[in-house]
Design a protein around this motif. Sequence first.
Motif, PDB file in Angstrom:
ATOM      1  N   ARG A  62       0.799  -1.043  -0.001  1.00 12.84           N
ATOM      2  CA  ARG A  62      -0.053   0.001   0.033  1.00 12.84           C
ATOM      3  C   ARG A  62       0.810   1.213   0.045  1.00 12.84           C
ATOM      4  N   ASN A  63       1.842   1.322   0.806  1.00 15.43           N
ATOM      5  CA  ASN A  63       2.803   2.409   0.908  1.00 15.43           C
ATOM      6  C   ASN A  63       3.555   2.778  -0.291  1.00 15.43           C
ATOM      7  N   ALA A  64       4.104   1.515  -0.933  1.00 17.60           N
ATOM      8  CA  ALA A  64       4.866   1.592  -2.332  1.00 17.60           C
ATOM      9  C   ALA A  64       3.880   1.941  -3.408  1.00 17.60           C
ATOM     10  N   ASN A  65       2.755   1.859  -3.351  1.00 19.98           N
ATOM     11  CA  ASN A  65       1.740   2.092  -4.322  1.00 19.98           C
ATOM     12  C   ASN A  65       0.438   3.001  -4.097  1.00 19.98           C
ATOM     13  N   PRO A  66       0.712   4.127  -3.405  1.00 18.93           N
ATOM     14  CA  PRO A  66      -0.487   4.831  -2.925  1.00 18.93           C
ATOM     15  C   PRO A  66      -1.573   5.336  -3.766  1.00 18.93           C
ATOM     16  N   GLY A  67      -3.036   4.848  -3.461  1.00 18.17           N
ATOM     17  CA  GLY A  67      -3.941   5.138  -4.379  1.00 18.17           C
ATOM     18  C   GLY A  67      -4.207   4.053  -5.269  1.00 18.17           C
ATOM     19  N   LYS A  68      -3.471   2.996  -5.295  1.00 18.95           N
ATOM     20  CA  LYS A  68      -3.647   1.994  -6.396  1.00 18.95           C
ATOM     21  C   LYS A  68      -4.124   0.767  -5.417  1.00 18.95           C
ATOM     22  N   SER A  69      -4.754  -0.064  -6.290  1.00 15.14           N
ATOM     23  CA  SER A  69      -5.309  -1.354  -5.824  1.00 15.14           C
ATOM     24  C   SER A  69      -4.702  -2.574  -6.428  1.00 15.14           C
ATOM     25  N   ALA A  70      -4.476  -3.632  -5.461  1.00 18.85           N
ATOM     26  CA  ALA A  70      -3.934  -4.979  -6.057  1.00 18.85           C
ATOM     27  C   ALA A  70      -4.957  -5.832  -6.324  1.00 18.85           C
ATOM     28  N   PHE A  71      -4.835  -6.853  -7.239  1.00 15.69           N
ATOM     29  CA  PHE A  71      -5.511  -7.752  -7.771  1.00 15.69           C
ATOM     30  C   PHE A  71      -4.923  -9.225  -7.978  1.00 15.69           C
ATOM     31  N   ARG A  72      -5.419 -10.172  -7.807  1.00 14.56           N
ATOM     32  CA  ARG A  72      -4.840 -11.629  -8.143  1.00 14.56           C
ATOM     33  C   ARG A  72      -6.076 -12.373  -8.562  1.00 14.56           C
ATOM     34  N   LEU A  73      -5.798 -13.033  -9.703  1.00 20.88           N
ATOM     35  CA  LEU A  73      -7.040 -13.901 -10.385  1.00 20.88           C
ATOM     36  C   LEU A  73      -6.882 -15.267  -9.628  1.00 20.88           C
ATOM     37  N   ILE A  74      -7.860 -15.611  -9.231  1.00 18.96           N
ATOM     38  CA  ILE A  74      -7.828 -17.225  -8.817  1.00 18.96           C
ATOM     39  C   ILE A  74      -8.856 -17.991  -9.534  1.00 18.96           C
ATOM     40  N   THR A  75      -8.041 -18.948 -10.443  1.00 22.31           N
ATOM     41  CA  THR A  75      -8.765 -19.851 -11.482  1.00 22.31           C
ATOM     42  C   THR A  75      -9.200 -21.156 -10.763  1.00 22.31           C
ATOM     43  N   LYS A  76      -8.520 -21.652  -9.830  1.00 20.70           N
ATOM     44  CA  LYS A  76      -8.630 -23.097  -9.383  1.00 20.70           C
ATOM     45  C   LYS A  76      -9.540 -23.049  -8.305  1.00 20.70           C
ATOM     46  N   GLY A  77     -10.491 -24.019  -8.350  1.00 13.13           N
ATOM     47  CA  GLY A  77     -11.298 -23.828  -7.218  1.00 13.13           C
ATOM     48  C   GLY A  77     -10.680 -24.326  -5.733  1.00 13.13           C
ATOM     49  N   SER A  78      -9.634 -25.116  -5.802  1.00 19.30           N
ATOM     50  CA  SER A  78      -8.867 -25.292  -4.485  1.00 19.30           C
ATOM     51  C   SER A  78      -8.250 -24.063  -3.881  1.00 19.30           C
ATOM     52  N   GLU A  79      -7.724 -23.295  -4.852  1.00 19.63           N
ATOM     53  CA  GLU A  79      -7.350 -21.896  -4.331  1.00 19.63           C
ATOM     54  C   GLU A  79      -8.335 -20.865  -3.934  1.00 19.63           C
ATOM     55  N   ALA A  80      -9.442 -21.111  -4.428  1.00 16.50           N
ATOM     56  CA  ALA A  80     -10.520 -20.113  -4.164  1.00 16.50           C
ATOM     57  C   ALA A  80     -10.924 -20.326  -2.715  1.00 16.50           C
ATOM     58  N   PHE A  81     -11.000 -21.793  -2.450  1.00 14.22           N
ATOM     59  CA  PHE A  81     -11.534 -22.178  -1.038  1.00 14.22           C
ATOM     60  C   PHE A  81     -10.353 -21.871  -0.197  1.00 14.22           C
ATOM     61  N   PHE A  82      -9.276 -21.996  -0.298  1.00  6.66           N
ATOM     62  CA  PHE A  82      -7.872 -21.701   0.290  1.00  6.66           C
ATOM     63  C   PHE A  82      -7.965 -20.381   0.896  1.00  6.66           C
ATOM     64  N   GLY A  83      -8.096 -19.410  -0.304  1.00  9.42           N
ATOM     65  CA  GLY A  83      -8.071 -17.974   0.063  1.00  9.42           C
ATOM     66  C   GLY A  83      -9.252 -17.519   0.888  1.00  9.42           C
ATOM     67  N   ARG A  84     -10.428 -18.334   0.642  1.00 13.03           N
ATOM     68  CA  ARG A  84     -11.568 -17.766   1.624  1.00 13.03           C
ATOM     69  C   ARG A  84     -11.146 -18.303   3.100  1.00 13.03           C
ATOM     70  N   VAL A  85     -10.767 -19.563   3.107  1.00 10.06           N
ATOM     71  CA  VAL A  85     -10.450 -19.838   4.692  1.00 10.06           C
ATOM     72  C   VAL A  85      -9.593 -18.841   5.248  1.00 10.06           C
ATOM     73  N   ALA A  86      -8.337 -18.569   4.491  1.00 16.78           N
ATOM     74  CA  ALA A  86      -7.337 -17.465   4.961  1.00 16.78           C
ATOM     75  C   ALA A  86      -7.972 -16.263   5.587  1.00 16.78           C
ATOM     76  N   MET A  87      -8.878 -16.002   4.514  1.00 17.22           N
ATOM     77  CA  MET A  87      -9.341 -14.507   4.939  1.00 17.22           C
ATOM     78  C   MET A  87     -10.106 -14.498   6.026  1.00 17.22           C
ATOM     79  N   ILE A  88     -10.897 -15.401   6.101  1.00 20.98           N
ATOM     80  CA  ILE A  88     -11.801 -15.616   7.410  1.00 20.98           C
ATOM     81  C   ILE A  88     -11.014 -16.004   8.750  1.00 20.98           C
ATOM     82  N   ARG A  89      -9.960 -16.767   8.589  1.00 18.29           N
ATOM     83  CA  ARG A  89      -9.321 -17.016   9.761  1.00 18.29           C
ATOM     84  C   ARG A  89      -8.589 -15.996  10.280  1.00 18.29           C
ATOM     85  N   PHE A  90      -7.790 -15.112   9.298  1.00 12.42           N
ATOM     86  CA  PHE A  90      -6.903 -14.009   9.665  1.00 12.42           C
ATOM     87  C   PHE A  90      -7.891 -12.633  10.252  1.00 12.42           C
TER      88      PHE A  90
END
Length: 296
Positions: A62-90
């Motif tokens: 965030r500090n290195a890119n002020p005003g910009k947003s970051a994106f990452r595509l999630i194509t695999k179903g397993s990664e989609a599940f893993f990402g959701r678990v991580a966000m909820i847990r953290f």
Amino acid sequence: MRAISVYKVKSILVACLVGIFCLSGCIATSTKAAQGSPQKEKQYALKADYNTIIGKSIIEGRNANPGKSAFRLITKGSEAFFGRVAMIRFAEHSLDLQYYIVEDDLTGSMLLEEILRAADRGVRVRLLVDSLAVSKVHGEVSLLSSHPNISIRVFNPVVLQDESFVLRMTTWVFDFERANKRMHNKALIADNLTAIIGGRNLGDQYFDASADYNFSDMDVMAAGPVVSKISHSFDNYWNSDPAYDLTVAEDIITDAEALKNIRLTLDKRWKKAVASDTGGKVEKSLNLWKQEGKLA
């Protein structure tokens, strides 16, 4: 005989017409759901706090890119599940979830377990689902509303829980335009800092975990200023007239005993999943991420 037959036919037609007018009258005058939801508390996204697990993992970018947003595509179903678990847990402050469908199958139950654990940590959880999927909300999902930190609302119920089955059916005929306004939005927002949006609902067939069939979908994980816009969209739906508290829209029994039982069920499923090779790897990775702040 002919006169009697004609008379009977006319009587049947008249009865049918009367019935139709009566039903249409009921729809016109009795559909409470079309008149906006009863008074409810308006709630909004909490202020983003970068002094958290998620915040610390993205603050450098965030500090290195002020005003910009970051994106990452999630194509695999397993990664989609893993990402959701991580966000909820953290998550430490808030979780906002908006989905058309929430299944109570294996992956759905595992995510519900994570949500319940987050609520136990003091995280405020808001879950908004489309009312056409409310039959799936009966059961495990609905019982989570017993938790003081979890609020569940349904979007645009065809009728409310105290209205009749006949009204429920006839609403689709006489008020189809309103009844057919559905909510297909899909978003998971953690601490108003990061979000996952895209095509996946919550359930096995969206995470390549179904033995019968799986959907091929795309998600995007995002961080930065765009997340506040996603949160703003969620708030608009959450506070809108068509969004009803679950207990108003459906006859749901929620109490401490029910929540206790669902805790045992969800915990049992989660332990079984973690005991597998794949589940063990997921747990190990998540714990490592948390220790080293590598969510980014």
